[in-house]
Design a protein around this motif. Structure first.
Motif, PDB file in Angstrom:
ATOM      1  N   VAL A 163      -7.920   8.333  -1.335  1.00 30.70           N
ATOM      2  CA  VAL A 163      -7.936   8.140  -2.790  1.00 30.70           C
ATOM      3  C   VAL A 163      -9.370   8.038  -3.286  1.00 30.70           C
ATOM      4  CG1 VAL A 163      -7.285   6.586  -4.664  1.00 30.70           C
ATOM      5  CG2 VAL A 163      -5.643   7.088  -2.840  1.00 30.70           C
ATOM      6  N   ILE A 164     -10.228   7.321  -2.555  1.00 29.06           N
ATOM      7  CA  ILE A 164     -11.634   7.186  -2.944  1.00 29.06           C
ATOM      8  C   ILE A 164     -12.301   8.555  -3.017  1.00 29.06           C
ATOM      9  CG2 ILE A 164     -13.891   6.420  -2.105  1.00 29.06           C
ATOM     10  CD1 ILE A 164     -12.525   3.836  -1.186  1.00 29.06           C
ATOM     11  N   ALA A 166       0.835  -1.209   0.000  1.00 28.93           N
ATOM     12  CA  ALA A 166       0.000   0.000   0.000  1.00 28.93           C
ATOM     13  C   ALA A 166       0.866   1.254   0.000  1.00 28.93           C
ATOM     14  CB  ALA A 166      -0.918  -0.009   1.224  1.00 28.93           C
ATOM     15  N   TYR A 167       1.922   1.229   0.813  1.00 29.00           N
ATOM     16  CA  TYR A 167       2.802   2.396   0.867  1.00 29.00           C
ATOM     17  C   TYR A 167       3.498   2.619  -0.474  1.00 29.00           C
ATOM     18  CZ  TYR A 167       6.191   5.823   2.362  1.00 29.00           C
ATOM     19  OH  TYR A 167       6.922   6.984   2.471  1.00 29.00           O
ATOM     20  N   ALA A 168       3.837   1.539  -1.168  1.00 29.06           N
ATOM     21  CA  ALA A 168       4.479   1.677  -2.478  1.00 29.06           C
ATOM     22  C   ALA A 168       3.554   2.363  -3.476  1.00 29.06           C
ATOM     23  CB  ALA A 168       4.903   0.308  -2.997  1.00 29.06           C
ATOM     24  N   VAL A 169       2.265   2.049  -3.418  1.00 31.35           N
ATOM     25  CA  VAL A 169       1.302   2.733  -4.286  1.00 31.35           C
ATOM     26  C   VAL A 169       1.321   4.231  -3.984  1.00 31.35           C
ATOM     27  CG1 VAL A 169      -1.139   2.976  -4.871  1.00 31.35           C
ATOM     28  CG2 VAL A 169      -0.156   0.688  -4.546  1.00 31.35           C
ATOM     29  N   TYR A 170       1.243   4.560  -2.702  1.00 28.60           N
ATOM     30  CA  TYR A 170       1.308   5.968  -2.302  1.00 28.60           C
ATOM     31  C   TYR A 170       2.617   6.613  -2.746  1.00 28.60           C
ATOM     32  CZ  TYR A 170       2.692   9.809   0.731  1.00 28.60           C
ATOM     33  OH  TYR A 170       3.189  10.995   1.180  1.00 28.60           O
ATOM     34  N   LEU A 184      -6.120   1.826  -7.033  1.00 30.25           N
ATOM     35  CA  LEU A 184      -7.207   1.861  -6.066  1.00 30.25           C
ATOM     36  C   LEU A 184      -7.791   0.466  -5.845  1.00 30.25           C
ATOM     37  CD1 LEU A 184      -9.014   3.304  -4.117  1.00 30.25           C
ATOM     38  CD2 LEU A 184     -10.474   4.014  -6.025  1.00 30.25           C
ATOM     39  N   GLU A 185      -7.854  -0.319  -6.886  1.00 29.12           N
ATOM     40  CA  GLU A 185      -8.371  -1.687  -6.719  1.00 29.12           C
ATOM     41  C   GLU A 185      -7.505  -2.467  -5.732  1.00 29.12           C
ATOM     42  OE1 GLU A 185      -9.612  -5.624  -9.369  1.00 29.12           O
ATOM     43  OE2 GLU A 185      -9.109  -3.736 -10.367  1.00 29.12           O
ATOM     44  N   VAL A 186      -6.201  -2.320  -5.846  1.00 27.40           N
ATOM     45  CA  VAL A 186      -5.297  -2.983  -4.905  1.00 27.40           C
ATOM     46  C   VAL A 186      -5.534  -2.463  -3.496  1.00 27.40           C
ATOM     47  CG1 VAL A 186      -2.871  -3.255  -4.242  1.00 27.40           C
ATOM     48  CG2 VAL A 186      -3.536  -3.481  -6.642  1.00 27.40           C
ATOM     49  N   LEU A 187      -5.634  -1.144  -3.342  1.00 29.72           N
ATOM     50  CA  LEU A 187      -5.828  -0.548  -2.016  1.00 29.72           C
ATOM     51  C   LEU A 187      -7.125  -1.027  -1.369  1.00 29.72           C
ATOM     52  CD1 LEU A 187      -4.699   3.113  -2.779  1.00 29.72           C
ATOM     53  CD2 LEU A 187      -3.468   1.444  -1.375  1.00 29.72           C
ATOM     54  N   ILE A 188      -8.188  -1.118  -2.145  1.00 28.20           N
ATOM     55  CA  ILE A 188      -9.480  -1.553  -1.595  1.00 28.20           C
ATOM     56  C   ILE A 188      -9.380  -2.994  -1.081  1.00 28.20           C
ATOM     57  CG2 ILE A 188     -11.848  -2.173  -2.239  1.00 28.20           C
ATOM     58  CD1 ILE A 188     -11.824   0.362  -4.030  1.00 28.20           C
ATOM     59  N   ASP A 207       1.357  10.405 -11.048  1.00 22.47           N
ATOM     60  CA  ASP A 207       0.638   9.566 -12.012  1.00 22.47           C
ATOM     61  C   ASP A 207      -0.667   9.050 -11.390  1.00 22.47           C
ATOM     62  OD1 ASP A 207      -0.208   7.823 -13.974  1.00 22.47           O
ATOM     63  OD2 ASP A 207       1.410   6.366 -13.688  1.00 22.47           O
ATOM     64  N   ARG A 208      -1.692   9.878 -11.385  1.00 19.36           N
ATOM     65  CA  ARG A 208      -2.960   9.467 -10.787  1.00 19.36           C
ATOM     66  C   ARG A 208      -3.749   8.530 -11.701  1.00 19.36           C
ATOM     67  NH1 ARG A 208      -3.071  11.783  -6.153  1.00 19.36           N
ATOM     68  NH2 ARG A 208      -1.858  13.686  -5.836  1.00 19.36           N
ATOM     69  N   ASP A 209      -3.382   8.482 -12.962  1.00 16.88           N
ATOM     70  CA  ASP A 209      -4.012   7.489 -13.831  1.00 16.88           C
ATOM     71  C   ASP A 209      -3.737   6.075 -13.336  1.00 16.88           C
ATOM     72  OD1 ASP A 209      -5.098   9.382 -15.479  1.00 16.88           O
ATOM     73  OD2 ASP A 209      -3.483   9.295 -16.968  1.00 16.88           O
ATOM     74  N   TYR A 210      -2.579   5.890 -12.726  1.00 15.26           N
ATOM     75  CA  TYR A 210      -2.260   4.562 -12.190  1.00 15.26           C
ATOM     76  C   TYR A 210      -3.301   4.148 -11.146  1.00 15.26           C
ATOM     77  CZ  TYR A 210      -0.340   0.888  -9.378  1.00 15.26           C
ATOM     78  OH  TYR A 210      -0.208  -0.281  -8.680  1.00 15.26           O
TER      79      TYR A 210
END
Length: 765
Positions: free
Chosen positions: A512-513, A433-437, A454-458, A445-448
């Protein structure tokens, strides 16, 4: 600690033959290019202690694993990177005597890893049992421009005789892993071809049906001209070679050029392997060794231009940081999103060559700052593509919702076979999760997030929702039965770092949501429908955040590593008898578990990740309590302490921790480098300089620096890529110089003050 490597700015140098350290040198002098890697084994036969190792990226084996009586949720296998065809082999026999450095008198020996140009060079003079003396000059590299290519220039010069010689270039697939059960071998032969000009050897694994096709051609020259020799073909099971018979003349150099292509079924179909391999081999052969080396060196020059760190006034530190950067750049290139980074890279077999949380926690920052954006993005896409496997993994452990990423994996399945790690070291979810952040915060790169993140985070948040339970006694949510980053504690309750990173994951997911709802509602609605995400889940996550329990010691005003940590006898590492270190090689596991000693950063790992959420006094109190209790017996430990010490302006401690992480393998600090270098912790060395001494962070979309320079350095400089800019930072005793070498105008912060720098301009502060 073992110090026999000569200090040099751009080279790793071993002078004199050290057979007792051969395995150690084989690790340190390894070469690779992201597609394959090779330990620094000798080309010629060697009967001394050695760990022969040639490895192909992504080629692994599902070896049997032994489990006890408790099997629910346990992995069915332990994945391991496979020792592959030995492609470097060149046997030498002179007048019936084999060149074997274990049996010869080695009069001179020098081995050099040229990091600037990316090749291994070895020279020696050996006296054979019959008193004949020869000089060997061997240079090899694996190409950065043709990923399948390995090239060798191997020369022999007789110093005191004329004689008959047999030179045997070969490909040998009859190999095994050093940790094979009952010496089991994992390869079977599929096809081979052999001729006086070259050979082909195709193997397949006994499981998973990976195929490796190795092809070789060679040239033999004497006095700069094609030699006059006879050829005798050799074929055995999983082996092809050729005896080249010729006469050696005193003082005349005989040179064998060996060209090899290694191509796997990961990249080509079974029918394509041989035609493709032959085409690539001919391309490389026609270019020749020297031209291929020039192209290879130019590719390394480009890498160094973007990732080098220069240190003035401390040659030991300079050599160390370049060694670490070199190994990182030759381990992972980011071109293939199916690949990741094993803790030993291509330098050994320990840890199976699998993916750990090391990648997200330690390696990602290096590639974020030194490589094109697609490379760190591919590291995250690797995890996204394993999301369904992570959900299956959580379900096996009794959690029908959410995803638990494996502690160790090759393909998304858990393949770690120690229960206290497999079941309990769940903090690995937090690192992902921290790596995504970290990626989004750094790149913008918010398209990511819309496409993958976001799917991973959820799914990570859903796991944490299920893994916590509400304690009526505490009126809080707790997390029981875990192992934190400090693996010298198992099955503890309320590890502070695990609780904190779980809560932070929920916070970030909700952030993010909410942002996506506001900025890209159709994308959010599509994902909401895909995942059947309910508002009740979001409410529950907010409640967990609000009521998460964190163990603290109010007297010391610190975060407790876990419930009951202060019940242990409190000792400091400085009070230990040094003969007991490292503990994992001298104490029983029971004794370690009952001690207060910490393997690696645990509470401090959380404070590193979330340092912008805590004031300096909080970080200092926790650092001053936990660092003296830390034995740093994980390669991942010193770098975190170096970064936090630099933040606290404790330059002496920061420098000591930097040297320990930077020279971990070169000086064999933990007596464990013979089975491979600590590749993932090498990224921590880079972090120690750039994030530690450079104080580099991205805060609210802005690049920030808070530099500090060690007392014995005159200056240090580094380059980083940031949102289309190439920034060079130079820190001296008197000034900070920031140059915008390439890109648009940029506004950044140095020591809390904003500066705007035009393209190709610099500021001095």
């Amino acid at each position: 600690m073992k110090q026999y490597i000569k200090t040099d700015e751009w080279n790793i140098i071993e002078e004199g033959f050290h057979p007792e350290d051969q395995r150690l040198s084989e690790s340190i002098f390894s070469i690779g290019n992201g597609h394959m890697g090779q330990r620094a084994n000798f080309e010629e036969a060697y009967s001394g202690d050695s760990l022969q190792g040639s490895y192909m990226a992504g080629v692994y084996y599902t070896d049997k694993t032994k489990v006890g009586w408790w099997k629910n949720g346990y992995p069915e296998y332990f994945a391991k990177v496979l020792n592959a065809t030995n492609w470097i082999g060149i046997n030498i026999v002179i007048d019936g005597e084999s060149l074997d450095l274990a049996k010869c008198q080695v009069k001179e020996f020098r081995r050099v890893l040229n990091m600037k140009e990316g090749f291994l060079h070895r020279t020696l003079i050996a006296r054979l049992p019959g008193q004949k003396e020869i000089r060997i000059d061997a240079k090899r590299f694996v190409s950065m421009t043709v990923k399948e290519a390995g090239l060798i220039r191997y020369s022999i010069t007789p110093l005191n005789f004329d004689g008959e010689c047999i030179i045997t270039p070969y490909l040998d697939g009859d190999v095994k892993n050093t940790d094979s059960n009952y010496d089991e071998k994992f390869w079977t032969e599929v096809h081979k071809e052999n001729s006086a000009e070259g050979a082909v050897l195709t193997l397949k694994t006994k499981k998973l049906n990976f195929r490796l096709c190795s092809l070789m051609k060679y040239d033999l020259l004497q006095g700069g001209e094609k030699s006059q020799h006879t050829a005798e073909l050799i074929e055995k099971e999983k082996y092809v070679g050729c005896n080249l018979r010729l006469t050696l003349k005193q003082s005349e150099e005989t040179v064998l050029y060996k060209y090899v292509i290694n191509v796997t079924s990961r990249d080509k179909t079974e029918d394509e392997l041989i035609p493709y391999g032959k085409s690539r081999l001919e391309e490389v052969y026609q270019k020749g060794f020297d031209a291929m080396l020039r192209e290879h060196s130019a590719a390394w020059s480009k890498k160094w231009n973007e990732s080098d760190i220069a240190i003035e006034g401390d040659m030991s530190a300079q050599q160390a940081i370049r060694f670490n950067i070199f190994q990182l750049n030759q381990t992972y290139t980011g071109e293939d999103e199916r690949l990741n980074i094993g803790p030993k890279g291509f330098t050994g077999e320990k840890y199976g060559g699998s993916t750990y949380w090391d990648t997200e926690a330690y390696c990602l920052p290096f590639y974020l700052s030194t490589a094109d954006q697609k490379i760190p993005r591919n590291l995250l896409i690797y995890r996204y593509k394993h999301l369904e496997k992570a959900k299956e993994n959580a379900a096996k452990l009794g959690f029908p919702k959410g995803a638990l990423y494996p502690m160790v994996t090759m393909n998304g399945e858990e393949c770690h076979n120690e229960w206290e790690i497999t079941f309990e070291e769940i903090h690995r979810n937090g690192a992902i999760a921290y790596a995504v952040y970290n990626y989004v915060n750094y790149t913008g790169d918010r398209d990511y997030l819309k496409e993958y993140g976001l799917e991973v985070l959820i799914e990570l948040s859903r796991f944490w929702e299920e893994r916590v339970n509400f304690s009526k006694a505490r009126n809080s949510y707790v997390i029981l039965g875990v192992t934190g980053p400090n693996e010298y504690e198992n099955n503890v309750n309320n590890n502070w770092y695990t609780n904190r990173i779980a809560s932070w994951t929920l916070e970030y997911t909700l952030e993010v949501i909410n942002r996506m709802k506001a900025d890209s509602y159709p994308a959010y609605k599509s994902l909401e429908d895909k995942l059947s995400l309910k508002e009740t889940e979001l409410v529950k996550w907010m409640d967990i955040i609000k009521h998460m329990y964190y163990p603290v010691d109010e007297e010391r005003d610190i975060f407790l590593q876990q419930d009951g940590y202060l019940d242990k006898e409190q000792c400091l590492v400085r009070d230990l008898d040094k003969q007991n270190l490292p503990l994992n090689q001298h104490w029983s596991w029971d004794r370690i578990l009952r001690s207060c000693f910490i393997k690696q950063a645990d509470v401090l790992q959380g404070l590193y990740f979330l340092q912008d959420k805590y004031d300096l006094d909080t970080i200092r109190r926790n650092f001053n309590f936990y660092e003296p209790r830390t034995v740093h017996e994980s390669s991942l430990s010193p770098c975190i302490h170096a970064i936090l010490a630099a933040k606290l302006k404790d330059k002496e401690k920061a420098y000591g921790m930097y040297l320990k992480t930077a020279r971990l393998d070169l000086d064999n600090y933990n007596n464990d480098t013979e089975d491979g270098c600590h590749i993932t912790s090498m990224a921590g060395t880079w972090m120690s300089v750039v994030e530690g001494f450079g104080g580099m962070r991205v805060v609210e979309e802005k690049l920030c620096f808070h530099p500090v320079i060690p007392d014995n350095w005159k200056s240090f400089s580094f380059r980083i890529k940031f949102r289309g800019n190439l920034i060079k930072a130079t820190i001296t005793k008197d000034a900070v110089i920031i140059k915008n070498e390439n890109g648009q105008k940029i506004t950044l912060s140095v020591n809390g003050t904003d500066y705007t720098i035009d393209s190709e301009k610099a500021i001095q502060i």
